[in-house]
Write a protein that holds these residues in place. Structure first.
Motif, short mmCIF file in Angstrom:
data_model
loop_
_atom_site.label_atom_id
_atom_site.label_comp_id
_atom_site.label_asym_id
_atom_site.label_seq_id
_atom_site.Cartn_x
_atom_site.Cartn_y
_atom_site.Cartn_z
N VAL A 1 0.85 -1.20 0.00
CA VAL A 1 0.00 0.00 0.00
C VAL A 1 0.89 1.25 0.00
N ARG A 2 1.93 1.23 0.81
CA ARG A 2 2.83 2.38 0.88
C ARG A 2 3.44 2.67 -0.50
N LEU A 3 3.86 1.63 -1.20
CA LEU A 3 4.43 1.81 -2.54
C LEU A 3 3.38 2.33 -3.52
N GLY A 4 2.14 1.90 -3.34
CA GLY A 4 1.06 2.41 -4.19
C GLY A 4 0.80 3.89 -3.92
N LEU A 5 0.81 4.26 -2.65
CA LEU A 5 0.58 5.67 -2.29
C LEU A 5 1.66 6.57 -2.88
N ALA A 6 2.88 6.05 -2.94
CA ALA A 6 4.00 6.85 -3.46
C ALA A 6 3.83 7.16 -4.94
N ALA A 7 2.97 6.41 -5.62
CA ALA A 7 2.79 6.62 -7.06
C ALA A 7 1.65 7.59 -7.37
N LEU A 8 1.00 8.14 -6.34
CA LEU A 8 -0.14 9.04 -6.58
C LEU A 8 0.32 10.43 -6.99
N PRO A 9 -0.30 11.01 -8.01
CA PRO A 9 0.03 12.39 -8.36
C PRO A 9 -0.46 13.36 -7.28
N ASP A 10 0.11 14.56 -7.29
CA ASP A 10 -0.14 15.55 -6.24
C ASP A 10 -1.60 15.91 -6.06
N GLU A 11 -2.37 15.93 -7.15
CA GLU A 11 -3.74 16.45 -7.05
C GLU A 11 -4.70 15.51 -6.33
N VAL A 12 -4.28 14.28 -6.07
CA VAL A 12 -5.18 13.33 -5.42
C VAL A 12 -5.38 13.72 -3.96
#
Ligand code: CTP
Ligand code: MG
Length: 243
Positions: free
Chosen positions: A98-109
């Motif tokens: 989950v942490r690795l997935g969160l790191a891939a989110l663009p800023d606007e999310v």
């Protein structure tokens, strides 16, 4: 900054941890790549999230050695073009993934739904309801159901029963669990120790978690019997709902 009730157009993303092996399901391909009605479990889960109106971006967290395979799989199953789907490599534990997935989110999310790939049949209305509760201002939201079985607390050394919690006060929680992004990120960067869901990390921050109604069909495919149930639910949907 916490989300205010006025923010109705917040960008919402779904993170789908799908990097587990599925040991409890028995020998075979990684759980997310096994099929239900001829379609991989992961594809069902991604479709459920892309069908949710709120969700504009999906991050799939693949087994570390399976990123290319997952990409090919998703490309071959015709997912909606309008939704942005990204794939990243997962980690050792669900938390790592989950942490690795969160790191891939663009800023606007600003709103994040975390959804187990292993819950392929989650109804889209439930996904929308979780997202709506976060967008309406709750920092953390989990779908939950009353328990059917009585639960005993035991002494792990002896298996002796030490207590029976009041069942009416318990909920079995599912996914997607929805969060204000900043809250979830803080939980994942500060809380250590093994947990089995994201909400419990947020609880440790002292942030209130709200339970909304879950759904029987959002069950997690965990053991072999769950595959039988999932096939039956899918067959019924295909026969009656044009699914
Ligand atoms: N998961 C993950 N990364 C891990 C472990 C689990 O992304 N290192 C994901 C699984 O792919 C699954 C979700 O977390 O979608 C819920 O986990 P669970 O149902 O326990 O799946 P597995 O860990 O794959 O199954 P098992 O515990 O039986 O091995
Ligand atoms: Mg597991």
């Amino acid at each position: 900054m916490p989300i205010s009730a006025k923010d109705t157009n917040l960008t919402t993303a779904a993170v789908i941890p799908a990097a587990g092996r599925g040991v409890r399901l028995g020998p075979g391909a990684p759980k997310a790549l096994r099929t239900l009605g001829g379609v991989p479990i992961l594809v069902h889960a991604v479709r459920a999230m892309t069908r949710a109106r709120a969700v504009s971006l999906v991050v799939v967290v693949a087994p570390p050695d399976g990123v290319a395979e997952v990409r090919a799989l998703l490309d071959s199953h015709g997912l909606p073009e309008a939704k942005d789907i990204r794939i990243v490599a997962g980690g050792e534990s669900r938390q790592d993934s989950v942490r690795l997935g969160l790191a891939a989110l663009p800023d606007e999310v600003e709103v994040v739904l975390v959804h187990d790939a292993a819950r392929p049949l989650v109804p889209v209305d439930m996904v929308d309801a979780v997202a709506a509760a976060v967008r309406d201002g709750a920092p953390a939201v989990v779908p939950g159901l009353p328990l059917v079985d009585t639960v005993k607390e035991i002494d792990p050394a002896t298996e002796a029963v030490v207590g029976t919690p009041d069942r009416s006060l318990l909920r079995a929680v599912q996914t997607p669990q929805g969060f204000d992004r900043a809250t979830l990120l803080k939980a994942h960067t500060t809380v250590t120790g093994a947990v089995t869901d994201d909400a419990s990390m947020v609880e440790r921050l002292g942030v209130q978690v709200l339970v909304v109604p879950g759904h029987e069909e959002a069950f997690k495919v965990t053991r072999p019997l769950d595959l039988v149930l999932a096939e039956a639910v899918l067959a019924r949907r295909r026969a009656t709902d044009d699914y």
